[in-house]
Design a protein around this motif. Sequence first.
Motif, mmCIF file in Angstrom:
data_model
loop_
_atom_site.group_PDB
_atom_site.id
_atom_site.type_symbol
_atom_site.label_atom_id
_atom_site.label_comp_id
_atom_site.label_asym_id
_atom_site.label_seq_id
_atom_site.Cartn_x
_atom_site.Cartn_y
_atom_site.Cartn_z
ATOM 1 N N ILE A 182 0.853 -1.187 0.000
ATOM 2 C CA ILE A 182 0.000 0.000 0.000
ATOM 3 C C ILE A 182 0.892 1.241 0.000
ATOM 4 O O ILE A 182 2.025 1.208 0.487
ATOM 5 C CB ILE A 182 -0.971 0.048 1.198
ATOM 6 N N SER A 183 0.374 2.317 -0.554
ATOM 7 C CA SER A 183 1.069 3.606 -0.543
ATOM 8 C C SER A 183 0.106 4.683 -0.074
ATOM 9 O O SER A 183 -1.109 4.598 -0.307
ATOM 10 C CB SER A 183 1.610 3.953 -1.932
ATOM 11 N N SER A 184 0.662 5.681 0.610
ATOM 12 C CA SER A 184 -0.145 6.790 1.112
ATOM 13 C C SER A 184 0.668 8.068 0.984
ATOM 14 O O SER A 184 1.833 8.115 1.384
ATOM 15 C CB SER A 184 -0.527 6.556 2.580
ATOM 16 N N ASN A 185 0.045 9.103 0.419
ATOM 17 C CA ASN A 185 0.705 10.394 0.237
ATOM 18 C C ASN A 185 -0.167 11.485 0.825
ATOM 19 O O ASN A 185 -1.375 11.536 0.583
ATOM 20 C CB ASN A 185 0.935 10.689 -1.256
ATOM 21 N N SER A 186 0.434 12.349 1.604
ATOM 22 C CA SER A 186 -0.311 13.472 2.172
ATOM 23 C C SER A 186 0.520 14.734 2.044
ATOM 24 O O SER A 186 1.719 14.742 2.323
ATOM 25 C CB SER A 186 -0.638 13.222 3.648
ATOM 26 N N SER A 187 -0.125 15.804 1.578
ATOM 27 C CA SER A 187 0.520 17.104 1.413
ATOM 28 C C SER A 187 -0.433 18.184 1.869
ATOM 29 O O SER A 187 -1.625 18.159 1.524
ATOM 30 C CB SER A 187 0.906 17.345 -0.053
ATOM 31 N N GLU A 188 0.071 19.137 2.650
ATOM 32 C CA GLU A 188 -0.766 20.234 3.137
ATOM 33 C C GLU A 188 -1.121 21.158 1.976
ATOM 34 O O GLU A 188 -0.235 21.700 1.312
ATOM 35 C CB GLU A 188 -0.031 21.008 4.225
ATOM 36 N N GLY A 189 -2.406 21.322 1.721
ATOM 37 C CA GLY A 189 -2.863 22.244 0.695
ATOM 38 C C GLY A 189 -2.586 21.789 -0.723
ATOM 39 O O GLY A 189 -2.568 22.598 -1.649
ATOM 40 N N ASP A 190 -2.376 20.508 -0.941
ATOM 41 C CA ASP A 190 -2.049 20.001 -2.272
ATOM 42 C C ASP A 190 -3.136 19.029 -2.730
ATOM 43 O O ASP A 190 -3.574 18.181 -1.971
ATOM 44 C CB ASP A 190 -0.691 19.300 -2.237
ATOM 45 N N ASN A 191 -3.552 19.176 -3.974
ATOM 46 C CA ASN A 191 -4.589 18.308 -4.530
ATOM 47 C C ASN A 191 -3.950 17.189 -5.349
ATOM 48 O O ASN A 191 -4.110 17.114 -6.572
ATOM 49 C CB ASN A 191 -5.560 19.119 -5.398
ATOM 50 N N ASP A 192 -3.226 16.324 -4.692
ATOM 51 C CA ASP A 192 -2.561 15.209 -5.361
ATOM 52 C C ASP A 192 -3.605 14.162 -5.738
ATOM 53 O O ASP A 192 -4.346 13.680 -4.879
ATOM 54 C CB ASP A 192 -1.512 14.601 -4.423
ATOM 55 N N PRO A 193 -3.692 13.782 -7.030
ATOM 56 C CA PRO A 193 -4.680 12.771 -7.437
ATOM 57 C C PRO A 193 -4.343 11.364 -6.956
ATOM 58 O O PRO A 193 -5.193 10.480 -7.008
ATOM 59 C CB PRO A 193 -4.653 12.855 -8.962
ATOM 60 N N LEU A 194 -3.108 11.152 -6.513
ATOM 61 C CA LEU A 194 -2.687 9.824 -6.064
ATOM 62 C C LEU A 194 -2.379 9.868 -4.575
ATOM 63 O O LEU A 194 -1.229 9.885 -4.145
ATOM 64 C CB LEU A 194 -1.452 9.357 -6.849
ATOM 65 N N THR A 195 -3.426 9.889 -3.760
ATOM 66 C CA THR A 195 -3.227 9.974 -2.308
ATOM 67 C C THR A 195 -3.072 8.606 -1.664
ATOM 68 O O THR A 195 -2.480 8.484 -0.591
ATOM 69 C CB THR A 195 -4.404 10.703 -1.653
ATOM 70 N N SER A 196 -3.582 7.566 -2.289
ATOM 71 C CA SER A 196 -3.447 6.222 -1.736
ATOM 72 C C SER A 196 -3.501 5.217 -2.877
ATOM 73 O O SER A 196 -4.145 5.445 -3.908
ATOM 74 C CB SER A 196 -4.547 5.917 -0.717
ATOM 75 N N GLY A 197 -2.797 4.107 -2.675
ATOM 76 C CA GLY A 197 -2.772 3.084 -3.711
ATOM 77 C C GLY A 197 -2.397 1.733 -3.135
ATOM 78 O O GLY A 197 -2.124 1.589 -1.938
ATOM 79 N N SER A 198 -2.399 0.733 -3.991
ATOM 80 C CA SER A 198 -2.083 -0.626 -3.549
ATOM 81 C C SER A 198 -1.407 -1.382 -4.684
ATOM 82 O O SER A 198 -1.438 -0.964 -5.847
ATOM 83 C CB SER A 198 -3.341 -1.371 -3.103
#
Length: 380
Positions: free
Chosen positions: A253-269
Amino acid sequence: MRSLRIFLPLFFITFWAEAQLNNKAFRYDRPVNEADSNALFLGINAMGFAKNNEYFNDIADGYTLFGYQLNPHLTYHPGKYIKLDAGVYLQKDFGDSGYREVAPTFSFKYSKRAFSLIFGTLEGSISHRLVEPLYDFEKTLNDRLENGFQVKVEKDRLFMDYWVDWQNMIYPGDSTQEHIVGGASVKWAAVKNNNFQLTIPVQFVVEHQGGQIDDNPEPLHTNVNMAAGVELTMPLSESSFVQELRWWNYYLISSNSSEGDNDPLTSGSGLYINAAAKTKANLEVMASYWRGDEFTSVQGGQLYSSRSSSYKNADVIEPTRELLIVRFMHNLEIAEGLSFNSRFEPFYDFRNGTFEYAFGFYINYTGDFFLIRNKKRQHD
């Protein structure tokens, strides 16, 4: 081809094995030996490499890595359980008039029984024994050094490695962000006998970019990769052509978090399924099936991520990645501490219907030469 995609997971899922590639020749682990107390050694770690990626996709660029790495160092053992290393790391890329990297190396290592504590230059890179979607083999060729803090436990049925690699330090007003990568690699042999070994691995890598005293406008980033699975190793008769079979399954699994960022890939597997056979001819054949859904890598192999690492196609995202990778790896030990390794790694991309490949050749040497012993202190 759709039937092949369905068949492969069902075939491999019935087996398990050791997850990462056979990279033992690339490890630079440095044990502490009680017999070396009060002795000074000259150590040499060296690798020559030539790796060519014939890639034409939008996720990973095609290029060639060609050069050598050299790390001469002095090692002193002030006591039974302590070792100090100091040296210099050099990387030369052929075709470049200078050196790509020249950096000092220093490490303090305390090791007693199965426990080790390391401060400074770490036993990192391939030595973490991470699965390839979590750690890219190519980082050994272009970003090898790690510096920070590390704790290891190595027993007959247990391997644990915890580390913090401080990649970028910041000072007040710096234009760059603080950059830290850490992780853990744990493997427990639930069953180990002469017929087979069943191992339970759990691994994770965490990346942090941010800071409170920099002048960088980018938001704080925290990215996480985690993997867990089951591995099975089955040794066969030494007289047979196939001497060992290995199977393994991993779920990631992967998880990405950024303050104030609209990342389309916030979680994956991702699902990573492998099988390998080691032969008497020093040839190992390995087949891997990868299915990733919006999976992003912290330090993993470029081919596994849904986010492009390509220089020319930096904005490309492929939500689903589905690959079949076959590896032919020949490992030859020429002399003590000296080995020659060659690899041919074709893969098929199911989603794009493309066939691409990479190949490489590597010469590794690691050795220690006794210089002097402090006899006076030994008598004291």
